[in-house]
Scaffold this motif. Sequence first.
Motif, PDB file in Angstrom:
ATOM      1  N   LEU A 180       0.830  -1.205   0.000  1.00  0.00           N
ATOM      2  CA  LEU A 180       0.000   0.000   0.000  1.00  0.00           C
ATOM      3  C   LEU A 180       0.865   1.255   0.000  1.00  0.00           C
ATOM      4  N   VAL A 181       1.929   1.205   0.773  1.00  0.00           N
ATOM      5  CA  VAL A 181       2.858   2.344   0.840  1.00  0.00           C
ATOM      6  C   VAL A 181       3.470   2.591  -0.541  1.00  0.00           C
ATOM      7  N   ALA A 182       3.879   1.512  -1.184  1.00  0.00           N
ATOM      8  CA  ALA A 182       4.458   1.623  -2.525  1.00  0.00           C
ATOM      9  C   ALA A 182       3.427   2.222  -3.490  1.00  0.00           C
ATOM     10  N   ALA A 183       2.205   1.730  -3.391  1.00  0.00           N
ATOM     11  CA  ALA A 183       1.143   2.207  -4.285  1.00  0.00           C
ATOM     12  C   ALA A 183       0.839   3.681  -4.052  1.00  0.00           C
ATOM     13  N   ALA A 184       1.093   4.165  -2.843  1.00  0.00           N
ATOM     14  CA  ALA A 184       0.853   5.579  -2.539  1.00  0.00           C
ATOM     15  C   ALA A 184       1.998   6.464  -3.028  1.00  0.00           C
ATOM     16  N   GLY A 185       2.994   5.843  -3.634  1.00  0.00           N
ATOM     17  CA  GLY A 185       4.099   6.618  -4.201  1.00  0.00           C
ATOM     18  C   GLY A 185       5.175   7.007  -3.211  1.00  0.00           C
ATOM     19  N   ILE A 186       5.138   6.404  -2.020  1.00  0.00           N
ATOM     20  CA  ILE A 186       6.176   6.687  -1.017  1.00  0.00           C
ATOM     21  C   ILE A 186       7.373   5.794  -1.307  1.00  0.00           C
ATOM     22  N   LYS A 187       8.559   6.404  -1.313  1.00  0.00           N
ATOM     23  CA  LYS A 187       9.740   5.674  -1.796  1.00  0.00           C
ATOM     24  C   LYS A 187      10.721   5.281  -0.691  1.00  0.00           C
ATOM     25  N   ALA A 188      10.510   5.769   0.506  1.00  0.00           N
ATOM     26  CA  ALA A 188      11.456   5.480   1.589  1.00  0.00           C
ATOM     27  C   ALA A 188      10.708   4.946   2.799  1.00  0.00           C
ATOM     28  N   VAL A 189      11.179   3.812   3.320  1.00  0.00           N
ATOM     29  CA  VAL A 189      10.448   3.117   4.382  1.00  0.00           C
ATOM     30  C   VAL A 189      11.386   2.654   5.488  1.00  0.00           C
ATOM     31  N   LEU A 190      10.990   2.951   6.694  1.00  0.00           N
ATOM     32  CA  LEU A 190      11.684   2.420   7.859  1.00  0.00           C
ATOM     33  C   LEU A 190      10.815   1.310   8.435  1.00  0.00           C
ATOM     34  N   ASN A 191      11.341   0.107   8.444  1.00  0.00           N
ATOM     35  CA  ASN A 191      10.534  -1.060   8.780  1.00  0.00           C
ATOM     36  C   ASN A 191      10.909  -1.649  10.136  1.00  0.00           C
ATOM     37  N   PHE A 192       9.921  -1.814  10.998  1.00  0.00           N
ATOM     38  CA  PHE A 192      10.161  -2.416  12.307  1.00  0.00           C
ATOM     39  C   PHE A 192       9.660  -3.841  12.381  1.00  0.00           C
ATOM     40  N   SER A 193       9.052  -4.332  11.331  1.00  0.00           N
ATOM     41  CA  SER A 193       8.531  -5.690  11.420  1.00  0.00           C
ATOM     42  C   SER A 193       9.637  -6.670  11.074  1.00  0.00           C
ATOM     43  N   PRO A 194       9.623  -7.839  11.712  1.00  0.00           N
ATOM     44  CA  PRO A 194      10.644  -8.835  11.422  1.00  0.00           C
ATOM     45  C   PRO A 194      10.281  -9.574  10.157  1.00  0.00           C
ATOM     46  N   GLY A 195      11.222 -10.283   9.602  1.00  0.00           N
ATOM     47  CA  GLY A 195      10.927 -11.096   8.431  1.00  0.00           C
ATOM     48  C   GLY A 195      11.275 -10.399   7.133  1.00  0.00           C
ATOM     49  N   THR A 196      11.241 -11.164   6.075  1.00  0.00           N
ATOM     50  CA  THR A 196      11.658 -10.678   4.760  1.00  0.00           C
ATOM     51  C   THR A 196      10.518  -9.955   4.080  1.00  0.00           C
ATOM     52  N   LEU A 197      10.800  -8.827   3.469  1.00  0.00           N
ATOM     53  CA  LEU A 197       9.796  -8.112   2.686  1.00  0.00           C
ATOM     54  C   LEU A 197      10.276  -7.991   1.248  1.00  0.00           C
ATOM     55  N   GLU A 198       9.343  -8.161   0.357  1.00  0.00           N
ATOM     56  CA  GLU A 198       9.619  -7.978  -1.076  1.00  0.00           C
ATOM     57  C   GLU A 198       9.441  -6.499  -1.374  1.00  0.00           C
ATOM     58  N   VAL A 199      10.497  -5.877  -1.870  1.00  0.00           N
ATOM     59  CA  VAL A 199      10.430  -4.425  -2.045  1.00  0.00           C
ATOM     60  C   VAL A 199      10.769  -4.018  -3.480  1.00  0.00           C
ATOM     61  N   PRO A 200       9.928  -3.147  -4.079  1.00  0.00           N
ATOM     62  CA  PRO A 200      10.160  -2.682  -5.452  1.00  0.00           C
ATOM     63  C   PRO A 200      11.543  -2.038  -5.581  1.00  0.00           C
ATOM     64  N   PRO A 201      12.152  -2.136  -6.750  1.00  0.00           N
ATOM     65  CA  PRO A 201      13.545  -1.720  -6.910  1.00  0.00           C
ATOM     66  C   PRO A 201      13.790  -0.220  -6.737  1.00  0.00           C
ATOM     67  N   ASP A 202      12.776   0.599  -6.932  1.00  0.00           N
ATOM     68  CA  ASP A 202      13.010   2.039  -6.804  1.00  0.00           C
ATOM     69  C   ASP A 202      12.772   2.546  -5.391  1.00  0.00           C
ATOM     70  N   MET A 203      12.454   1.621  -4.490  1.00  0.00           N
ATOM     71  CA  MET A 203      12.214   2.023  -3.101  1.00  0.00           C
ATOM     72  C   MET A 203      13.432   1.710  -2.240  1.00  0.00           C
ATOM     73  N   LYS A 204      13.518   2.433  -1.129  1.00  0.00           N
ATOM     74  CA  LYS A 204      14.572   2.164  -0.156  1.00  0.00           C
ATOM     75  C   LYS A 204      13.911   1.690   1.123  1.00  0.00           C
ATOM     76  N   LEU A 205      14.266   0.488   1.555  1.00  0.00           N
ATOM     77  CA  LEU A 205      13.729  -0.038   2.796  1.00  0.00           C
ATOM     78  C   LEU A 205      14.861  -0.172   3.791  1.00  0.00           C
ATOM     79  N   LYS A 206      14.662   0.402   4.944  1.00  0.00           N
ATOM     80  CA  LYS A 206      15.657   0.261   6.002  1.00  0.00           C
ATOM     81  C   LYS A 206      14.981  -0.443   7.158  1.00  0.00           C
ATOM     82  N   SER A 207      15.534  -1.558   7.595  1.00  0.00           N
ATOM     83  CA  SER A 207      14.854  -2.342   8.619  1.00  0.00           C
ATOM     84  C   SER A 207      15.573  -2.289   9.957  1.00  0.00           C
ATOM     85  N   VAL A 208      14.780  -2.159  10.984  1.00  0.00           N
ATOM     86  CA  VAL A 208      15.266  -2.260  12.354  1.00  0.00           C
ATOM     87  C   VAL A 208      14.672  -3.542  12.893  1.00  0.00           C
ATOM     88  N   ASP A 209      15.525  -4.533  13.112  1.00  0.00           N
ATOM     89  CA  ASP A 209      15.013  -5.832  13.503  1.00  0.00           C
ATOM     90  C   ASP A 209      15.338  -6.092  14.969  1.00  0.00           C
TER      91      ASP A 209
END
Lengths: 229, 229
Positions: free
Chosen positions: B180-209
């Motif tokens: 949903l975040v990707a669909a909203a056009g947001i390109k940068a994400v800080l992720n607190f959830s554990p586990g692997t996420l599939e992320v579109p190539p133009d997005m930046k995902l930074k995870s805190v595990d």
Amino acid sequence: MKPSNKGTARTPGSKQSADQVSELTTNRLSLYLRCLNVLESAGTRTISSQALAEQFHLNAAQIRKDLAYFGEFGVRGVGYYVRDLKRHLRQILGLDKKLRVAIMGAGNLGLALADYPGFRQEGFEISALFDNLREKVGQESRGGVPIYDIHDLRKISKREGIRIAVIAVPAPSAQHVLNLVAAAGIKAVLNFSPGTLEVPPDMKLKSVDLTVSLESLSFFLAQGDGEET
Amino acid sequence: MKPSNKGTARTPGSKQSADQVSELTTNRLSLYLRCLNVLESAGTRTISSQALAEQFHLNAAQIRKDLAYFGEFGVRGVGYYVRDLKRHLRQILGLDKKLRVAIMGAGNLGLALADYPGFRQEGFEISALFDNLREKVGQESRGGVPIYDIHDLRKISKREGIRIAVIAVPAPSAQHVLNLVAAAGIKAVLNFSPGTLEVPPDMKLKSVDLTVSLESLSFFLAQGDGEET
DNA sequence: TTTTGTGAACTAGTTCACAGCT
DNA sequence: AGCTGTGAACTAGTTCACAAAA
């Protein structure tokens, strides 16, 4: 067989410390364990490094190297037995016995962490919150973690067998709280406060710096904005 | 002067992107900025890489290299002007304009993050929380961040100019929320959830595990327990 | 045959050390 | 003299590629 494979000899065929393993490696071990949990609940009995790598976007050689460092867990021609490898990893990571955790600071963040379900799995138990505010002491988190006076940290952490502290206090108090944690004999700390902390050499401090994480994302966005045609 | 120093040429004497800078470097930039803030409030006007390194336990050569990559900010024989360097770093990190942030998930963690003071400094603004629970929508966090329905994410993030999302939802919903975040056009994400996420190539995902962090501490303790005489 | 465990090759990141500017 | 900016040297981490085991 296995020729001793680093400076210090390691007893082969058994879990083991030594030399000191890179943080990157231990983080991956933790990750592998999570993958194995997924596989196990999917009913998979055995997995090759190849398959594990493909399924979770990892590198097969790296998986093998990480694991081989701690023992010969695999079976050539077959792969790794999921259940066995899980047990080994849990043992290596010290998750085979319950680890009790205290959270320093019963503010928004501390209370949220106290009830965070992710912390409870894999053998961790949040045993206590500590704060210095009179009105918070004696209360408990929504999930039922009691809030103690920070001055009782030493006593209570001895009594409860607390081995890990999480620092979730405002930045200006962080160093002081860390000192109290050190004085209480706790050797492992997960720190959420920003800024530099002076840490005794026998302690392990792992910091999660939310500001740095956000600013790193900001950098990424700034690159995209300025650049490309 | 400066010979072009990587594959892609960089316009010298000016901030700049290119080549892609390592995450380790950007994290350090953020750290340097924090150090400069401390120095500035202490009234320091100018600082050498040497002094900066000593005061904050860093490496002087690394500071110089990190900074020099983006321009010639220093003055030989003098060091760096604190105020100037701060301005440059803020610009490089994209902190010179306000960045709006949305938090996905108004649970314990999401609410705590929404009011976390560390997020507010340096140009970030938490503009919105999103949740799917009817009873939460329309409420707000203690600090006054409004909670919206997650289905309005696209509309509201456009309206508010939200450019960063923080994922603080339970693990099983994380991938769906990321989509949903990707669909909203947001390109940068800080992720607190554990586990692997599939992320579109133009997005930046930074995870805190958090699980990985805790387990890494557990490993440290396990080493100490077993080892040494 | 399949797949591990592992030296060797490679890539990334850090630190040294010094020429050159102020 | 003091300090930056930066090649060169070094160290750490990853990936390759293959011999040996099942």
